[in-house]
Design a protein around this motif. Structure first.
Motif, PDB file in Angstrom:
ATOM      1  N   THR A   1       1.031  -1.295   0.490  1.00 15.13           N
ATOM      2  CA  THR A   1       0.315   0.057  -0.159  1.00 15.13           C
ATOM      3  C   THR A   1       0.975   1.522  -0.298  1.00 15.13           C
ATOM      4  N   ASP A   2       0.738   2.260   0.056  1.00 14.98           N
ATOM      5  CA  ASP A   2       1.397   3.377  -0.668  1.00 14.98           C
ATOM      6  C   ASP A   2       1.123   3.992   0.605  1.00 14.98           C
TER       7      ASP A   2
ATOM      8  N   THR B   1       2.531   7.664   2.229  1.00 18.58           N
ATOM      9  CA  THR B   1       2.188   8.992   1.786  1.00 18.58           C
ATOM     10  C   THR B   1       2.885  10.200   3.070  1.00 18.58           C
TER      11      THR B   1
ATOM     12  N   ASN C   1       7.177  10.631   0.153  1.00  5.08           N
ATOM     13  CA  ASN C   1       6.360   9.164  -0.044  1.00  5.08           C
ATOM     14  C   ASN C   1       8.284   7.671   0.173  1.00  5.08           C
TER      15      ASN C   1
ATOM     16  N   ASN D   1       7.501   5.079  -0.942  1.00  4.38           N
ATOM     17  CA  ASN D   1       7.099   3.102  -1.149  1.00  4.38           C
ATOM     18  C   ASN D   1       8.345   2.476  -2.053  1.00  4.38           C
TER      19      ASN D   1
END
Length: 715
Positions: A614-615, A617, A623, A625
């Motif tokens: 999942t993201d 941020t 962010n 990831n």
């Protein structure tokens, strides 16, 4: 099926069916809870005989034939059957032979394999023309003979050249893997891979020359362990036998010479060819240096962010797979050369023997052939490198190798900044606490707090689990630069009051910096930087009650094994004990809906990085990831102390406010475990295992249970 196969199958089913059976009280002392073998019973351990040891006993050169005598054994030093018939688990072995020719300092591999390139999908221009290329490789086509008790000979399939250098230093390396997967040990489990090396001179002369620039133990500060090419190459001295100056990627044309390749990987997003920015490490006046890196000069894109316009740094790997290192961000300042270059007999080569290949690997916007980007102009060989770039003149920021790599925040010109919190008064519920503190330099001379560019005090509590902090849900310290001077230092009284219902132990921490300009010896050279201090944390009992400090979950010293100097938020936050005061279960960012910044969720998510489902941020722009964690995330003890990763967690921990996750609020154990296990299935499981008044996680996951945290993370 014969008896042996039946026994194999039954043991395999038992181990795989329940993960691995829980060990009894009589656990073998050589195993630890982070190892799969720890959970075998004595009977299972005596059958499986876990572990793999590899010993090269002798190397013979006769009539241009190479014969290696070696032994493979288990952790009890009992010999193993290479084919996996008499003992569980076949052992595959490979052999690499290389030498350092007289007058050379790097290896040349004896044997190669032919590679024919072909177009690579997703990599325009890679392998677009069919080309035959000879790749350094392990021997192939050889024969084995058993000498009993795990001892074998292997005769190479390739012969030595007739003119081989009998007086040159040779190194024979082996890498081996034992396949115990049918017994519940994945291929890269601890103890299923082994490397071994043997240095010798065929003429019988003493070994006088090897390449010993970087030690594997240095790599394993972060890599935990270094495990490349499917996990079977774990020793850096093995790597350099093939990764020598003649080795290149035939698809991209990029060098695979270790001193080039490894530098480029670790520079990654900071490479000028990738970022589109020059490496301005010699400094000019301008933007402040944050965390030792000049903002806008050498810092690459944020982890997970888009890479600036430039040429991606890629290598075409096995099966024509694209290995893109353009988003690698080394977790410390790239000028920390001695993080890797230490402990070896030749570790000072980086400064004593500068070369175009090594230096140009990081400074890849320099063209030594044309002189572009190089103040010294055209350099067609390395003979004059040390003329302008001596090892170390003792000066900072000059053209010497050590001087040019001086990290501004480590400069000896800095006077130092230290803060001590001496006492806290006015500690009853509803009071506005008064904090006594000192600010000094490294010689204990007082520093005027009002002259600092930033100085704040953070109030938070209770230490059982911080849920009350100045500025919640987005905590921020109070500006304390107008503190009152006293005979011993300063006193500052908070404008914010303690909660009227406050009980237990609360804490005060400090953060701040001053912007300093330090000159260099070159004309026009200077650095503007933030000089910060290590964040002190002082605990006090509400109304004079007994002080109970917050439990220690991680140790910043462990963070600094990889990060060298953990310094976040502009370099002013350096102590994890201070971080958790703001990054507490009730804290969120400024997004709508808000995202939790709870430490036990946030830090797990950052380090899980590119493996997240999942993201992640924070504040809409940060962010994570794309973070590429170099270690093994199953090794919880890499960061945790005091078995703090194990269940059950202490009583009294707070639920986390998690508006953007699958559900909110989130119980303490779930908020930690779902940091890494971030998929919807794991979230649903955690949700079902919790009630408004508590969690049942420990029933299955406490130590000794079928799915104990240590057990499911064992390697």
């Amino acid at each position: 099926m014969n008896y042996r196969k039946l026994l194999y199958a039954s043991v395999g089913l038992v181990l795989l069916g329940v993960g691995i059976i829980i060990a009894g009280d009589d656990v073998k002392p050589q195993y630890k809870p982070n190892q799969k073998a720890y959970y075998l019973t004595d009977a299972q351990a005596s059958f499986v005989r876990p572990g793999l040891k590899l010993e090269i006993q002798k190397v013979d050169f006769a009539l241009l034939n190479v014969t290696v005598t070696f032994r493979i054994s288990d952790n009890a030093n009992q010999g193993l059957d290479r084919l996996g018939i008499e003992t569980p688990g076949a052992v595959s072995t490979s052999f690499v032979l290389a030498r350092i020719k007289p007058g050379d300092s790097q290896y040349t591999n004896y044997f190669t394999t032919r590679v024919t390139t072909a177009p690579v999908p997703g990599c325009p221009g890679c392998g677009s023309t069919t080309v035959g290329f000879d790749y350094p490789a392990a021997d192939s086509g050889g024969t084995y003979a058993s000498l009993d008790n795990g001892v074998y000979t292997y005769t190479f399939g390739n012969k030595l050249p007739a003119n081989f250098e009998a007086n040159a230093t040779h190194t024979l390396a082996m890498y081996a893997r034992r396949n115990l997967s049918e017994f519940g040990f994945p291929l890269n489990s601890l103890g299923t891979v082994a490397n071994a090396l043997r240095d010798f001179v065929p003429s019988g002369a003493a070994v006088t020359q090897v390449r010993d620039v970087v030690r594997t133990e240095n790599c394993n500060q972060c890599h935990n362990p270094l495990a490349l090419h499917g996990g079977s190459r774990q020793e850096i001295r093995l790597c350099i036998l093939c990764h020598n100056p003649s080795h290149m990627d035939p698809y991209t044309g990029n060098s695979l010479d270790a001193k080039v390749y490894i530098h480029k990987i670790h520079m990654g997003a900071n490479l000028p060819s990738v970022s589109g920015r020059p490496l301005n490490i010699l400094g000019t006046s301008g933007a402040p240096v944050t965390n030792g890196i000049a903002t806008g000069a050498t810092q690459g894109p944020r982890p997970g962010g888009s890479v600036p316009a430039g040429k991606p740094y890629q290598i075409i790997g096995f099966g024509r797979s694209i290995q893109d290192f353009s988003t690698v961000v080394w977790p410390q300042d790239v000028r920390n050369c001695t993080t890797c270059h230490q402990k070896g007999t030749q570790s000072d080569n980086y400064k004593n023997n500068p070369s175009r290949a090594a230096c140009g690997s990081c400074h890849d916007d320099v063209n030594f052939t044309t002189g572009q980007g190089h103040v010294g102009g055209v350099q067609l060989d390395d003979s004059l490198c040390s003329t302008c770039h001596p090892a170390d003149t003792g000066l900072e920021f000059d053209l010497s190798v050590v001087g040019a790599h001086t990290i501004p925040t480590n400069s000896k010109q800095l006077k130092g900044l230290n803060v001590k919190i001496l006492d806290v008064s006015n500690t009853k519920p509803g009071d506005k606490p008064a904090v006594s503190f000192t600010v000094t330099d490294n010689t204990e001379n007082p520093v005027d707090v009002s002259k600092l560019d930033s100085f704040g005090l953070q109030l938070a509590g209770p230490t059982a689990d911080y849920t009350s902090a100045i500025g919640l849900p987005v905590p921020s310290p109070e500006d304390a630069r107008k503190a009152t001077a006293t005979r011993t230092g300063y006193t500052y009284t908070f404008t914010s009051a303690l909660p009227k219902e406050a009980t237990g132990t609360f804490a005060v921490g400090a953060q701040g910096y001053r912007i300093v300009t330090i000159p260099g010896p070159l004309a026009g050279q200077s650095f503007n930087l933030r000089e910060s201090f290590f964040n002190p944390v002082f605990t006090f009992g509400i109304g004079g009650s007994k002080v109970v400090p917050r439990r220690q979950v991680v140790d910043v010293a462990k963070c600094n094994v990889c990060h060298k100097t953990l310094a976040l938020h502009g370099g002013a936050r350096r102590n994890t004990e201070y971080c958790v005061m703001c990054h507490n279960p009730k804290a969120t960012d400024t997004q709508t809906p808000a995202q939790t910044v709870n430490f036990r969720t946030h830090i797990h998510r950052i380090h899980r990085g590119e493996e997240l489902q999942t993201d992640w941020t924070i504040n809409g722009t940060n962010n994570f990831n794309g973070v590429r964690f170099p270690g093994d995330l199953r090794d919880c003890a890499k960061c945790h102390v005091n078995n703090s990763n194990q269940l059950p967690l202490p009583d009294g921990l707070a639920d986390a406010v998690t508006p953007r996750l699958f559900y909110s609020p989130m119980k303490p154990t779930a908020s930690a475990c779902l940091g890494c296990h971030d998929g919807i299935d794991a979230a649903a499981h955690a949700y079902l295992m919790a009630a408004p008044f508590g969690e049942s996680c420990a029933v299955c996951h406490e130590e000794g249970a079928d799915f104990a945290v240590s057990k499911v993370h064992a390697r």
